[in-house]
Design a protein around this motif. Structure first.
Motif, mmCIF file in Angstrom:
data_model
loop_
_atom_site.group_PDB
_atom_site.id
_atom_site.type_symbol
_atom_site.label_atom_id
_atom_site.label_comp_id
_atom_site.label_asym_id
_atom_site.label_seq_id
_atom_site.Cartn_x
_atom_site.Cartn_y
_atom_site.Cartn_z
ATOM 1 N N GLU A 44 -0.833 -7.128 7.683
ATOM 2 C CA GLU A 44 -1.390 -7.845 6.532
ATOM 3 C C GLU A 44 -2.887 -7.568 6.394
ATOM 4 O O GLU A 44 -3.386 -7.390 5.283
ATOM 5 C CB GLU A 44 -1.133 -9.349 6.671
ATOM 6 N N GLU A 45 -3.596 -7.508 7.522
ATOM 7 C CA GLU A 45 -5.027 -7.198 7.496
ATOM 8 C C GLU A 45 -5.261 -5.780 6.964
ATOM 9 O O GLU A 45 -6.133 -5.552 6.130
ATOM 10 C CB GLU A 45 -5.626 -7.348 8.907
ATOM 11 N N LYS A 65 -3.226 -4.122 5.069
ATOM 12 C CA LYS A 65 -2.851 -4.125 3.652
ATOM 13 C C LYS A 65 -3.991 -4.679 2.809
ATOM 14 O O LYS A 65 -4.331 -4.126 1.755
ATOM 15 C CB LYS A 65 -1.589 -4.961 3.451
ATOM 16 N N ARG A 66 -4.608 -5.756 3.287
ATOM 17 C CA ARG A 66 -5.737 -6.351 2.565
ATOM 18 C C ARG A 66 -6.891 -5.355 2.484
ATOM 19 O O ARG A 66 -7.490 -5.161 1.427
ATOM 20 C CB ARG A 66 -6.183 -7.636 3.251
ATOM 21 N N LYS A 67 -7.174 -4.683 3.605
ATOM 22 C CA LYS A 67 -8.257 -3.695 3.613
ATOM 23 C C LYS A 67 -7.941 -2.525 2.689
ATOM 24 O O LYS A 67 -8.827 -2.028 1.996
ATOM 25 C CB LYS A 67 -8.501 -3.185 5.040
ATOM 26 N N SER A 68 -6.683 -2.088 2.685
ATOM 27 C CA SER A 68 -6.323 -0.975 1.804
ATOM 28 C C SER A 68 -6.421 -1.385 0.340
ATOM 29 O O SER A 68 -6.845 -0.598 -0.506
ATOM 30 C CB SER A 68 -4.921 -0.457 2.120
ATOM 31 N N GLU A 69 -6.072 -2.648 0.032
ATOM 32 C CA GLU A 69 -6.212 -3.133 -1.346
ATOM 33 C C GLU A 69 -7.689 -3.203 -1.734
ATOM 34 O O GLU A 69 -8.054 -2.846 -2.853
ATOM 35 C CB GLU A 69 -5.542 -4.495 -1.503
ATOM 36 N N GLU A 70 -8.536 -3.652 -0.798
ATOM 37 C CA GLU A 70 -9.973 -3.686 -1.066
ATOM 38 C C GLU A 70 -10.512 -2.273 -1.267
ATOM 39 O O GLU A 70 -11.321 -2.034 -2.163
ATOM 40 C CB GLU A 70 -10.713 -4.371 0.083
ATOM 41 N N GLU A 113 -8.819 0.326 -2.262
ATOM 42 C CA GLU A 113 -8.314 0.837 -3.540
ATOM 43 C C GLU A 113 -9.107 0.242 -4.705
ATOM 44 O O GLU A 113 -9.457 0.942 -5.658
ATOM 45 C CB GLU A 113 -6.835 0.511 -3.705
ATOM 46 N N ALA A 114 -9.425 -1.047 -4.617
ATOM 47 C CA ALA A 114 -10.223 -1.678 -5.676
ATOM 48 C C ALA A 114 -11.618 -1.047 -5.733
ATOM 49 O O ALA A 114 -12.134 -0.783 -6.829
ATOM 50 C CB ALA A 114 -10.323 -3.181 -5.432
ATOM 51 N N TYR A 163 -12.383 1.963 -4.777
ATOM 52 C CA TYR A 163 -12.183 3.317 -5.313
ATOM 53 C C TYR A 163 -12.039 3.283 -6.831
ATOM 54 O O TYR A 163 -12.664 4.078 -7.528
ATOM 55 C CB TYR A 163 -10.936 3.944 -4.667
ATOM 56 N N GLN A 164 -11.240 2.345 -7.328
ATOM 57 C CA GLN A 164 -11.052 2.233 -8.780
ATOM 58 C C GLN A 164 -12.374 1.881 -9.459
ATOM 59 O O GLN A 164 -12.698 2.416 -10.524
ATOM 60 C CB GLN A 164 -9.985 1.181 -9.111
#
Length: 183
Positions: free
Chosen positions: A77-78, A80-85, A87-88, A90-91
């Motif tokens: 989960e950590e 995943k949260r870091k990868s979402e951050e 990705e955000a 990066y976007q």
């Protein structure tokens, strides 16, 4: 006979004269009490071994596995949260880069247009200056041509009058040519 005596002892119905079991000893009614006693002792020993040694080990392994699973899920989960951050971020960086690229392209277009407008204005000024010079030269040529036409017309009129046999006065020829040129 169900019971026989062998010397001083009485033999059971489940044992023959040689001391060997007859049939299956587990099914002999004389030995059921003894078998139940040892069954209970064996079950109690197995229960104590399982409850004191095996079950705690199994419980600790299960608890360790559950802890590992819980830690792995938390780590996942950590991540995943870091990868979402990431990705955000990066976007956002991509959006910022596109915006900046558009701004640079627009600035470049504006600079090129300004340079082109300046070059066009300079070219228009040069063309206007050359056109003015050309018009002045054409006006000068026209004026000199008109003067030359008047001189040629006077000379031609004098030559025609002389060819016809008359005598022409230069003042009369000049007045006639001037009247004709005026309209």
């Amino acid at each position: 006979m169900a019971t026989e005596t062998h010397g001083a002892e009485a033999l059971s119905a489940c044992v023959d004269s040689h001391g060997s079991a007859v049939g299956m000893p587990q099914l002999c009614g004389d030995w059921i009490g003894n078998q139940v006693f040892w069954l209970i002792i064996t079950l109690v020993v197995i229960f104590l071994i399982l409850s004191k040694i095996a079950l705690p080990r199994i419980a600790s392994v299960l608890a360790e596995r559950q802890g590992t699973i819980t830690n792995d899920i938390a780590a996942a989960e950590e991540l995943k949260r870091k990868s979402e951050e990431a990705e955000a971020a990066y976007q956002q960086a991509l959006t910022d880069a596109r915006t900046e690229a558009q701004a640079i392209a627009q600035k470049t277009r504006d600079d090129i247009k300004a340079d082109l407008d300046a070059a066009m204005a300079k070219a228009d000024a040069d063309i206007s200056a050359k056109a003015a010079e050309s018009e002045a030269a054409i006006a000068e040529i026209r004026n000199s041509a008109m003067e030359n036409v008047e001189i040629v017309a006077k000379d031609t009129a004098a030559a025609i009058v002389a060819a016809l046999g008359g005598k022409a006065d230069d003042a009369k020829i000049a007045a006639a040519v001037s009247n004709r040129m005026k309209g």
